[in-house]
Design an enzyme around this catalytic site. Structure first.
Site, short mmCIF file in Angstrom:
data_model
loop_
_atom_site.label_atom_id
_atom_site.label_comp_id
_atom_site.label_asym_id
_atom_site.label_seq_id
_atom_site.Cartn_x
_atom_site.Cartn_y
_atom_site.Cartn_z
N ASP A 30 0.86 -1.19 0.00
CA ASP A 30 0.00 0.00 0.00
C ASP A 30 0.90 1.25 0.00
OD1 ASP A 30 -3.21 0.61 1.04
OD2 ASP A 30 -1.74 2.24 1.10
N ASN A 87 -12.96 -2.44 3.06
CA ASN A 87 -13.85 -1.29 3.13
C ASN A 87 -14.83 -1.38 1.97
OD1 ASN A 87 -12.41 -0.23 5.36
ND2 ASN A 87 -10.89 0.67 3.99
N GLN A 94 -14.36 3.03 1.46
CA GLN A 94 -13.76 2.54 0.22
C GLN A 94 -13.43 3.71 -0.70
OE1 GLN A 94 -16.08 -0.43 -1.88
NE2 GLN A 94 -14.40 -0.86 -3.31
N VAL A 96 -11.07 3.03 -3.54
CA VAL A 96 -10.77 2.43 -4.84
C VAL A 96 -11.79 1.32 -5.10
CG1 VAL A 96 -9.07 1.18 -6.23
CG2 VAL A 96 -8.29 2.93 -4.59
N HIS A 100 -10.52 -5.10 -2.77
CA HIS A 100 -9.18 -5.36 -2.23
C HIS A 100 -9.28 -5.63 -0.74
CE1 HIS A 100 -10.02 -1.04 -2.19
NE2 HIS A 100 -9.38 -1.00 -1.02
N HIS A 102 -7.03 -5.44 2.76
CA HIS A 102 -5.83 -4.90 3.39
C HIS A 102 -5.32 -5.96 4.38
CE1 HIS A 102 -6.82 -0.49 2.50
NE2 HIS A 102 -7.99 -1.06 2.32
P1 AMP Z 1 -9.72 1.72 0.46
O1 AMP Z 1 -9.80 3.05 1.16
O2 AMP Z 1 -10.10 0.55 1.31
O3 AMP Z 1 -10.45 1.74 -0.88
O4 AMP Z 1 -8.19 1.48 0.18
C1 AMP Z 1 -7.51 1.94 -0.92
C2 AMP Z 1 -6.06 1.80 -0.59
O5 AMP Z 1 -5.33 1.84 -1.78
C3 AMP Z 1 -5.50 2.91 0.32
O6 AMP Z 1 -4.94 2.33 1.49
C4 AMP Z 1 -4.45 3.60 -0.56
O7 AMP Z 1 -3.33 4.01 0.17
C5 AMP Z 1 -4.11 2.49 -1.55
N1 AMP Z 1 -3.64 2.94 -2.84
C6 AMP Z 1 -4.23 3.84 -3.67
N2 AMP Z 1 -3.51 3.95 -4.81
C7 AMP Z 1 -2.48 3.09 -4.70
C8 AMP Z 1 -1.39 2.75 -5.56
N3 AMP Z 1 -1.23 3.33 -6.77
N4 AMP Z 1 -0.50 1.84 -5.13
C9 AMP Z 1 -0.65 1.26 -3.92
N5 AMP Z 1 -1.66 1.53 -3.08
C10 AMP Z 1 -2.55 2.43 -3.46
#
Ligand code: AMP
Ligand code: ZN
Length: 114
Positions: A30, A87, A94, A96, A100, A102
């Site tokens: 991450d 999330n 959430q 992204v 996914h 974590h």
């Molecule tokens: P969420 O908030 O559960 O959707 O988590 C998205 C996660 O993706 C966050 O912890 C971000 O830090 C991580 N993230 C977003 N873009 C990238 C990226 N390009 N490479 C690695 N992690 C990322």
């Protein structure tokens, strides 16, 4: 899926620090680590969120958890424990919309989360 950062990571058009990859799954660091170990595990298949998981994804979800266990072992988390977070949706935190999980560990994690 166009405009999906995590599909870009799967395809290699967006850089990432990959820690594991097979036919179905990718795991990478991450970029904003919240713990000494903070790894994201994703399916290569674009599934937007947990709400889009169907019975047909049973193998994939089980496989993701088996990859998480493997990564937890490799990062020395098996004895002390770790947390798996998903999330879902805006209020669930959430950001992204490519499903996914974590994998967090390497410090004591508080509960409940904020
Ligand atoms: P969420 O908030 O559960 O959707 O988590 C998205 C996660 O993706 C966050 O912890 C971000 O830090 C991580 N993230 C977003 N873009 C990238 C990226 N390009 N490479 C690695 N992690 C990322
Ligand atoms: Zn995607």
């Amino acid at each position: 899926m166009a405009d999906c950062i995590f599909c870009g990571i799967v395809e290699g058009t967006i850089p990432s620090e990959k820690l594991y990859e097979d036919e179905h799954v990718v795991a990478f660091q991450d970029i904003h680590a919240q713990a000494p170990v903070h790894i994201l595990v994703i399916p290569k298949k674009h599934i937007p969120s947990v709400q889009d998981v169907g019975e047909e994804d049973g193998f994939l979800i089980a496989h993701i958890f088996s990859v998480i266990n493997r990564l937890a072992k490799e990062h020395g988390l098996s004895e002390k424990g770790f947390r798996i977070v998903n999330n879902c949706g805006d209020e669930g935190g959430q950001t992204v919309y490519h499903i996914h999980f974590h994998l967090l560990g390497g410090r004591t994690l508080t509960w409940p989360p904020g």
